[in-house]
Design an enzyme around this catalytic site. Structure first.
Site, short mmCIF file in Angstrom:
data_model
loop_
_atom_site.label_atom_id
_atom_site.label_comp_id
_atom_site.label_asym_id
_atom_site.label_seq_id
_atom_site.Cartn_x
_atom_site.Cartn_y
_atom_site.Cartn_z
N LEU A 76 0.92 -1.28 -0.08
CA LEU A 76 0.04 -0.23 -0.01
C LEU A 76 0.61 1.16 -0.04
O LEU A 76 -0.07 2.05 -0.19
CB LEU A 76 -1.00 -0.15 0.99
N HIS A 78 2.85 4.27 -1.98
CA HIS A 78 2.63 5.22 -2.86
C HIS A 78 4.21 5.31 -3.91
O HIS A 78 5.21 5.37 -3.22
CB HIS A 78 2.10 6.52 -2.60
N MET A 113 8.69 4.05 5.40
CA MET A 113 8.68 3.45 4.90
C MET A 113 10.29 3.00 4.28
O MET A 113 10.25 2.15 3.60
CB MET A 113 7.43 2.46 3.72
N GLU A 114 10.35 4.08 3.31
CA GLU A 114 11.87 3.83 2.09
C GLU A 114 12.68 3.71 3.11
O GLU A 114 13.74 3.17 2.63
CB GLU A 114 11.70 4.90 1.55
N ASP A 128 24.41 -11.62 3.53
CA ASP A 128 24.36 -12.62 3.06
C ASP A 128 25.47 -12.28 2.40
O ASP A 128 26.29 -12.67 1.94
CB ASP A 128 23.49 -12.00 1.96
#
Length: 160
Positions: A76, A78, A113-114, A128
């Site tokens: 959700l 953008h 969120m970014e 990793d």
């Protein structure tokens, strides 16, 4: 603080919120992830002694790339035209590395969120890159440190 979850409509269904009426403001956010590893592993990261190559450069690039791809990963979110992404790496002690991701733009919705995605994927990339020599690596924290801009203004972990 809002009393409602903005990504739920009046019927409780998930939806992407409409930001078209919101004001464009400068928005920034900084998130952090902390990765714990053996002291010998950290020494190899710093000195460039791991078989996969330049670990820290790869971690930075992964964090930047992840921040740009956040709406592809978080349903959700953008799509945003980020104007700045930085990924900083700090050695906290002999076994912990802090990854800081800061994102910025002038827009109608925030970049928390970014920043969180960038810090998280950078931490996963560090894992990793080092897992061949250290099976016990842990990502011990991922959190938002601060955000600025928008209707709700500024927030930081220091002043809640």
């Amino acid at each position: 603080m809002s009393e409602t979850l903005t990504h739920l409509d009046s019927n409780g269904n998930a939806h992407m919120i409409d930001v078209s009426d919101k004001d464009v403001t400068k928005r920034t956010a900084t998130a952090r992830s902390v990765v714990k590893m053996l002291p010998e592993t950290l020494k190899k990261v710093i000195e460039g002694g791991l078989p996969k190559g330049d670990v820290l450069a790869t971690v930075r690039i992964a964090g930047i790339q992840a921040a740009k791809k956040t709406p592809e990963l978080i349903p959700l979110c953008h799509p945003l035209m980020l104007t700045k992404i930085t990924v900083g790496i700090n050695v906290l002690d002999d076994c912990r590395i802090e990854i800081l991701c800061t994102c910025a733009l002038s827009g109608k919705t925030g970049v928390e969120m970014e920043a969180l995605t960038g810090a998280s994927v950078a931490a996963l990339t560090l894992y990793d890159m080092c897992k061949a020599v250290d099976k016990g690596i842990t990502i011990v924290e991922t959190s938002l440190l601060e955000k600025h801009g928008g209707k709700s203004g500024s927030w930081s972990v220091n002043n809640g």
